[in-house]
Scaffold this motif. Sequence first.
Motif, mmCIF file in Angstrom:
data_model
loop_
_atom_site.group_PDB
_atom_site.id
_atom_site.type_symbol
_atom_site.label_atom_id
_atom_site.label_comp_id
_atom_site.label_asym_id
_atom_site.label_seq_id
_atom_site.Cartn_x
_atom_site.Cartn_y
_atom_site.Cartn_z
ATOM 1 N N LEU A 147 48.797 56.915 -39.555
ATOM 2 C CA LEU A 147 49.841 57.089 -38.549
ATOM 3 C C LEU A 147 49.810 58.479 -37.933
ATOM 4 C CD1 LEU A 147 52.781 55.422 -40.484
ATOM 5 C CD2 LEU A 147 51.120 54.346 -38.964
ATOM 6 N N PRO A 148 50.074 58.582 -36.625
ATOM 7 C CA PRO A 148 50.224 59.894 -35.997
ATOM 8 C C PRO A 148 51.395 60.659 -36.619
ATOM 9 C CG PRO A 148 50.071 58.149 -34.346
ATOM 10 C CD PRO A 148 50.239 57.476 -35.669
ATOM 11 N N ARG A 149 51.336 61.967 -36.569
ATOM 12 C CA ARG A 149 52.369 62.789 -37.207
ATOM 13 C C ARG A 149 53.755 62.491 -36.651
ATOM 14 N NH1 ARG A 149 51.211 69.050 -38.015
ATOM 15 N NH2 ARG A 149 49.720 68.023 -39.418
ATOM 16 N N ALA A 150 53.852 62.252 -35.358
ATOM 17 C CA ALA A 150 55.152 62.003 -34.745
ATOM 18 C C ALA A 150 55.410 60.518 -34.526
ATOM 19 C CB ALA A 150 55.242 62.755 -33.418
ATOM 20 N N SER A 151 54.778 59.681 -35.299
ATOM 21 C CA SER A 151 54.915 58.236 -35.102
ATOM 22 C C SER A 151 56.345 57.772 -35.351
ATOM 23 C CB SER A 151 53.963 57.491 -36.041
ATOM 24 O OG SER A 151 54.105 56.104 -35.898
ATOM 25 N N THR A 152 56.835 56.893 -34.474
ATOM 26 C CA THR A 152 58.173 56.324 -34.636
ATOM 27 C C THR A 152 58.148 54.829 -34.900
ATOM 28 O OG1 THR A 152 58.380 56.013 -32.235
ATOM 29 C CG2 THR A 152 59.231 58.074 -33.176
ATOM 30 N N SER A 153 57.003 54.192 -34.649
ATOM 31 C CA SER A 153 56.940 52.751 -34.881
ATOM 32 C C SER A 153 55.495 52.271 -34.898
ATOM 33 C CB SER A 153 57.718 51.975 -33.816
ATOM 34 O OG SER A 153 57.106 52.106 -32.541
ATOM 35 N N VAL A 154 55.290 51.116 -35.524
ATOM 36 C CA VAL A 154 54.012 50.401 -35.535
ATOM 37 C C VAL A 154 54.324 48.943 -35.255
ATOM 38 C CG1 VAL A 154 52.091 49.613 -36.965
ATOM 39 C CG2 VAL A 154 52.863 51.984 -37.119
ATOM 40 N N GLN A 155 53.501 48.305 -34.426
ATOM 41 C CA GLN A 155 53.722 46.900 -34.072
ATOM 42 C C GLN A 155 52.622 46.026 -34.676
ATOM 43 O OE1 GLN A 155 53.800 49.354 -31.361
ATOM 44 N NE2 GLN A 155 55.960 49.493 -31.974
ATOM 45 N N LEU A 156 53.043 44.933 -35.284
ATOM 46 C CA LEU A 156 52.132 43.905 -35.785
ATOM 47 C C LEU A 156 52.349 42.664 -34.933
ATOM 48 C CD1 LEU A 156 52.857 44.239 -39.630
ATOM 49 C CD2 LEU A 156 51.387 45.672 -38.194
ATOM 50 N N VAL A 157 51.273 42.097 -34.376
ATOM 51 C CA VAL A 157 51.427 40.998 -33.414
ATOM 52 C C VAL A 157 50.445 39.870 -33.720
ATOM 53 C CG1 VAL A 157 51.374 40.321 -30.988
ATOM 54 C CG2 VAL A 157 52.170 42.607 -31.627
ATOM 55 N N MET A 158 50.982 38.666 -33.865
ATOM 56 C CA MET A 158 50.191 37.445 -33.921
ATOM 57 C C MET A 158 50.213 36.794 -32.541
ATOM 58 S SD MET A 158 49.374 37.047 -37.212
ATOM 59 C CE MET A 158 49.941 37.688 -38.811
ATOM 60 N N THR A 159 49.044 36.585 -31.950
ATOM 61 C CA THR A 159 48.943 35.870 -30.683
ATOM 62 C C THR A 159 48.358 34.491 -30.974
ATOM 63 O OG1 THR A 159 48.595 37.944 -29.484
ATOM 64 C CG2 THR A 159 47.990 35.906 -28.357
ATOM 65 N N LEU A 160 49.069 33.456 -30.565
ATOM 66 C CA LEU A 160 48.728 32.089 -30.969
ATOM 67 C C LEU A 160 48.410 31.239 -29.752
ATOM 68 C CD1 LEU A 160 51.694 31.780 -33.481
ATOM 69 C CD2 LEU A 160 49.344 32.418 -34.019
ATOM 70 N N GLY A 161 47.220 30.642 -29.754
ATOM 71 C CA GLY A 161 46.814 29.751 -28.675
ATOM 72 C C GLY A 161 47.066 28.303 -29.044
ATOM 73 N N THR A 162 46.330 27.412 -28.405
ATOM 74 C CA THR A 162 46.471 25.975 -28.670
ATOM 75 C C THR A 162 45.467 25.558 -29.735
ATOM 76 O OG1 THR A 162 47.199 25.556 -26.405
ATOM 77 C CG2 THR A 162 46.371 23.683 -27.659
ATOM 78 N N SER A 163 45.968 25.094 -30.857
ATOM 79 C CA SER A 163 45.104 24.706 -31.970
ATOM 80 C C SER A 163 45.867 23.756 -32.878
ATOM 81 C CB SER A 163 44.659 25.937 -32.763
ATOM 82 O OG SER A 163 43.946 25.562 -33.919
ATOM 83 N N SER A 164 45.148 22.824 -33.477
ATOM 84 C CA SER A 164 45.752 21.922 -34.462
ATOM 85 C C SER A 164 45.630 22.473 -35.876
ATOM 86 C CB SER A 164 45.067 20.546 -34.388
ATOM 87 O OG SER A 164 43.663 20.675 -34.634
ATOM 88 N N SER A 165 44.975 23.610 -36.029
ATOM 89 C CA SER A 165 44.821 24.214 -37.350
ATOM 90 C C SER A 165 46.156 24.751 -37.841
ATOM 91 C CB SER A 165 43.807 25.357 -37.309
ATOM 92 O OG SER A 165 42.549 24.903 -36.859
#
Length: 356
Positions: A147-165
């Motif tokens: 993390l950067p020294r002045a970090s205020t947040s981190v984002q975790l993102v799931m991007t979901l397409g079209t799938s039957s799995s």
Amino acid sequence: MRNVNPLSNFMPCLSTNAEEMGICLLAPVCTYYGGRSTGGDCRMGLTCCVNEITSCGPLITFNNTYWQSPAVISSESSCGLTVKLDQYLMEQRKPVCQIRLDFQAFSLAQPNTESVCNIDSFQVAGALNKIPIICGDANGQHMYLMLPRASTSVQLVMTLGTSSSPRYWRIKIAMLPCDSEFLAPEDCLQYFTTSTGSVMTFNWMDTTSRATRQLASQDYYICFRTELVNRQSSGQVATMLCLSHCQVANGQPFSLSGRVEARSQRLESSSCANDYVVFPGGFSFPMTEPVNQRDRFCGTLLSQMDEADTQQTICSTAKPFRLLYRTNGDETLTPSSDSPQLGNQGFCLSFEQKLT
């Protein structure tokens, strides 16, 4: 319980069943914050409070939070979570330098034949080190986010397409203060702290399928803490790290590039130009003739020899112990490409620290 501030202890703890991590809180306070009391190893009447998030879009501030996939996941959508960092929050109290993600369960759609995560993907924003985009399977894997020294947040993102799995995940999010003894070395995405074990690329699996599982555009360091190893009952600092194929039932333990199974890198100097692993100062152990020390390995078999069909144990005395894993952005488009009939799998390697 007198004089116990209900928000005075946010120390990490282990649940009674030793399967989950949490933070020490009074049980009513745990309930107030939406956590689950698990008993655990806390003192002063506190309980090990496990914080679980099962939705998209929340903001979390607690250490050892578990992000569980929602019960219903829609295609053509995204699901994210923000980790808020603030040393003045009572539940943090110290600057956080790293976040460790433990993928206790993780399954998204597989990459396409070019190894690109074109349907589903997991991405991280807000870290200093290179965090690869991943998809497929990652059960038991982990990542360190610098993390950067002045970090205020981190984002975790799931991007979901079209799938039957089926898609699901359960990720433990651990915040590591800057004075923690568990920090990973700089630039290390993964950090192993045992003398023996196994290391595998994201989405590697022991499977009969030869569809592409290796992921595109991976570029990260895998690091190993130097451990004490025993010789005649006395612990000594390891001087050598050795790698060999994992024991598999059906899968390919080493499959980075190449046109046939069980064949090491080709003679051409460009054979390890696209997808490869760098193991500084690598040599076969026991040594073979001719001695052919090399740093870069690829093909579908781990060996110091070119065009070999027998795998070797590869060791190095170069410290700090680390690997660099790098792949390009495709499987069949770049010159010196791999055969479309042989989808590369990545690798699963057993490691052992030894004395020379």
